[in-house]
Design a protein around this motif. Structure first.
Motif, PDB file in Angstrom:
ATOM      1  N   ASP A 140     -14.350   6.182   8.389  1.00 37.47           N
ATOM      2  CA  ASP A 140     -15.274   5.793   9.463  1.00 37.47           C
ATOM      3  C   ASP A 140     -14.774   4.560  10.196  1.00 37.47           C
ATOM      4  N   THR A 141     -13.800   3.874   9.611  1.00 35.66           N
ATOM      5  CA  THR A 141     -13.232   2.693  10.254  1.00 35.66           C
ATOM      6  C   THR A 141     -11.942   3.095  10.983  1.00 35.66           C
ATOM      7  N   LEU A 142     -11.426   2.206  11.783  1.00 35.07           N
ATOM      8  CA  LEU A 142     -10.200   2.501  12.530  1.00 35.07           C
ATOM      9  C   LEU A 142      -8.940   2.233  11.707  1.00 35.07           C
ATOM     10  N   SER A 143      -9.114   1.601  10.580  1.00 31.00           N
ATOM     11  CA  SER A 143      -7.982   1.261   9.729  1.00 31.00           C
ATOM     12  C   SER A 143      -8.261   1.700   8.299  1.00 31.00           C
ATOM     13  N   SER A 144      -7.244   2.284   7.673  1.00 33.42           N
ATOM     14  CA  SER A 144      -7.392   2.676   6.271  1.00 33.42           C
ATOM     15  C   SER A 144      -6.128   2.322   5.505  1.00 33.42           C
ATOM     16  N   ALA A 145      -6.327   1.904   4.263  1.00 30.29           N
ATOM     17  CA  ALA A 145      -5.243   1.577   3.347  1.00 30.29           C
ATOM     18  C   ALA A 145      -5.347   2.560   2.187  1.00 30.29           C
ATOM     19  N   TRP A 146      -4.223   3.124   1.804  1.00 31.42           N
ATOM     20  CA  TRP A 146      -4.210   4.232   0.853  1.00 31.42           C
ATOM     21  C   TRP A 146      -3.462   3.879  -0.428  1.00 31.42           C
ATOM     22  N   GLU A 147      -4.026   4.291  -1.534  1.00 32.43           N
ATOM     23  CA  GLU A 147      -3.360   4.232  -2.835  1.00 32.43           C
ATOM     24  C   GLU A 147      -3.258   5.669  -3.338  1.00 32.43           C
ATOM     25  N   ILE A 148      -2.053   6.084  -3.668  1.00 25.26           N
ATOM     26  CA  ILE A 148      -1.767   7.479  -3.995  1.00 25.26           C
ATOM     27  C   ILE A 148      -1.130   7.552  -5.375  1.00 25.26           C
ATOM     28  N   SER A 149      -1.604   8.488  -6.189  1.00 27.32           N
ATOM     29  CA  SER A 149      -1.070   8.625  -7.539  1.00 27.32           C
ATOM     30  C   SER A 149      -1.090  10.088  -7.974  1.00 27.32           C
ATOM     31  N   VAL A 150      -0.300  10.361  -8.988  1.00 29.22           N
ATOM     32  CA  VAL A 150      -0.352  11.667  -9.651  1.00 29.22           C
ATOM     33  C   VAL A 150      -0.466  11.462 -11.166  1.00 29.22           C
ATOM     34  N   ARG A 151      -0.741  10.225 -11.564  1.00 36.03           N
ATOM     35  CA  ARG A 151      -0.813   9.919 -12.992  1.00 36.03           C
ATOM     36  C   ARG A 151      -1.951  10.679 -13.659  1.00 36.03           C
ATOM     37  N   TYR A 198       0.839  -1.196   0.000  1.00 36.84           N
ATOM     38  CA  TYR A 198       0.000   0.000   0.000  1.00 36.84           C
ATOM     39  C   TYR A 198       0.874   1.245   0.000  1.00 36.84           C
ATOM     40  N   ASP A 199       0.359   2.314  -0.562  1.00 38.12           N
ATOM     41  CA  ASP A 199       1.090   3.581  -0.561  1.00 38.12           C
ATOM     42  C   ASP A 199       1.002   4.264   0.799  1.00 38.12           C
ATOM     43  N   GLY A 200       0.026   3.864   1.587  1.00 40.33           N
ATOM     44  CA  GLY A 200      -0.105   4.401   2.932  1.00 40.33           C
ATOM     45  C   GLY A 200      -0.999   3.522   3.773  1.00 40.33           C
ATOM     46  N   GLU A 201      -0.745   3.543   5.073  1.00 39.87           N
ATOM     47  CA  GLU A 201      -1.584   2.810   6.023  1.00 39.87           C
ATOM     48  C   GLU A 201      -1.762   3.676   7.260  1.00 39.87           C
ATOM     49  N   LEU A 202      -2.990   3.696   7.767  1.00 39.60           N
ATOM     50  CA  LEU A 202      -3.295   4.473   8.964  1.00 39.60           C
ATOM     51  C   LEU A 202      -4.222   3.655   9.857  1.00 39.60           C
ATOM     52  N   ASP A 203      -3.796   3.444  11.093  1.00 31.43           N
ATOM     53  CA  ASP A 203      -4.621   2.782  12.100  1.00 31.43           C
ATOM     54  C   ASP A 203      -4.784   3.759  13.255  1.00 31.43           C
ATOM     55  N   THR A 204      -6.029   3.960  13.664  1.00 32.93           N
ATOM     56  CA  THR A 204      -6.314   4.930  14.716  1.00 32.93           C
ATOM     57  C   THR A 204      -7.163   4.309  15.819  1.00 32.93           C
ATOM     58  N   LYS A 205      -7.267   5.016  16.929  1.00 36.48           N
ATOM     59  CA  LYS A 205      -8.066   4.555  18.062  1.00 36.48           C
ATOM     60  C   LYS A 205      -9.531   4.953  17.925  1.00 36.48           C
ATOM     61  N   ALA A 206      -9.823   5.839  16.984  1.00 35.88           N
ATOM     62  CA  ALA A 206     -11.190   6.301  16.737  1.00 35.88           C
ATOM     63  C   ALA A 206     -11.289   6.715  15.271  1.00 35.88           C
ATOM     64  N   PRO A 207     -12.500   6.730  14.723  1.00 40.93           N
ATOM     65  CA  PRO A 207     -12.648   7.186  13.338  1.00 40.93           C
ATOM     66  C   PRO A 207     -12.088   8.603  13.163  1.00 40.93           C
TER      67      PRO A 207
END
Length: 133
Positions: free
Chosen positions: A70-81, A56-65
Motif C-alpha cells: 500500500d506504500t510506494l516503497s517496499s523492502a524485501w527479505e527473501i528466504s527458502v530456509r 535488503y534482499d529486494g527493494e521496490l519503489d513505485t509511483k503508486a501502490p
C-alpha cells in the motif's frame, strides 16, 4: 501457458543453494509482469552470487501502490530456509532495529519464504499489530 503451483515452488525451495540464489530473480520477474514498467521508479533484487552482499534482499519503489504494498516503497527479505518462522523473526528483528535509513512508517516490509508457511496469516497479523512498519 506454463504454470507453477505452490507445491512445485515448495519442492524446488528444498534445494536451498539453488533456490536461494534464484528466488530474488523470479520475484523481480514476477513484479515486472504484474506492475506496469512506467510505475516502477526503482527495483533492485540481487540474485545469483549477489545474494550474499548484505542489505535488503529486494527493494521496490513505485509511483503508486501495487498489489504488493500500500506504500510506494517496499523492502524485501527473501528466504527458502526450512526454519521459516525463525528466519522470518530474525529478518523482522534485524530490519526493525536497523532499517538501513528507510522510514519504517513509509515502507512496507515484505517477508517471503519459498516454502509452504503454515500459520503465515497469524505471523503477519502479530507483526502488523506491533505497528513498527
Amino acid at each position: 501457458m506454463f504454470t507453477i503451483n505452490e507445491d512445485e515452488i515448495n519442492q524446488w525451495s528444498a534445494n536451498e543453494i539453488t533456490a536461494e540464489s534464484l528466488l530474488p530473480d523470479l520475484i523481480r520477474r514476477l513484479i515486472y509482469s504484474l506492475v506496469p514498467q512506467e510505475r516502477i521508479k526503482h527495483i533492485h533484487f540481487p540474485s545469483y552470487k549477489a545474494t550474499h552482499h548484505g542489505g535488503y534482499d529486494g527493494e521496490l519503489d513505485t509511483k503508486a501502490p501495487t498489489i504488493f504494498s500500500d506504500t510506494l516503497s517496499s523492502a524485501w527479505e527473501i528466504s527458502v530456509r526450512k526454519d521459516i518462522v525463525t528466519k522470518a523473526n530474525s529478518d523482522y528483528k534485524t530490519r526493525t532495529e536497523d532499517s538501513e535509513g528507510k522510514s519504517k512508517k513509509d515502507v512496507t516490509l515484505v517477508v517471503i519464504n519459498g516454502r509452504s508457511w503454515p500459520n503465515k496469516a497469524k505471523w503477519i497479523k502479530e507483526k502488523r499489530e506491533e505497528n513498527k512498519w
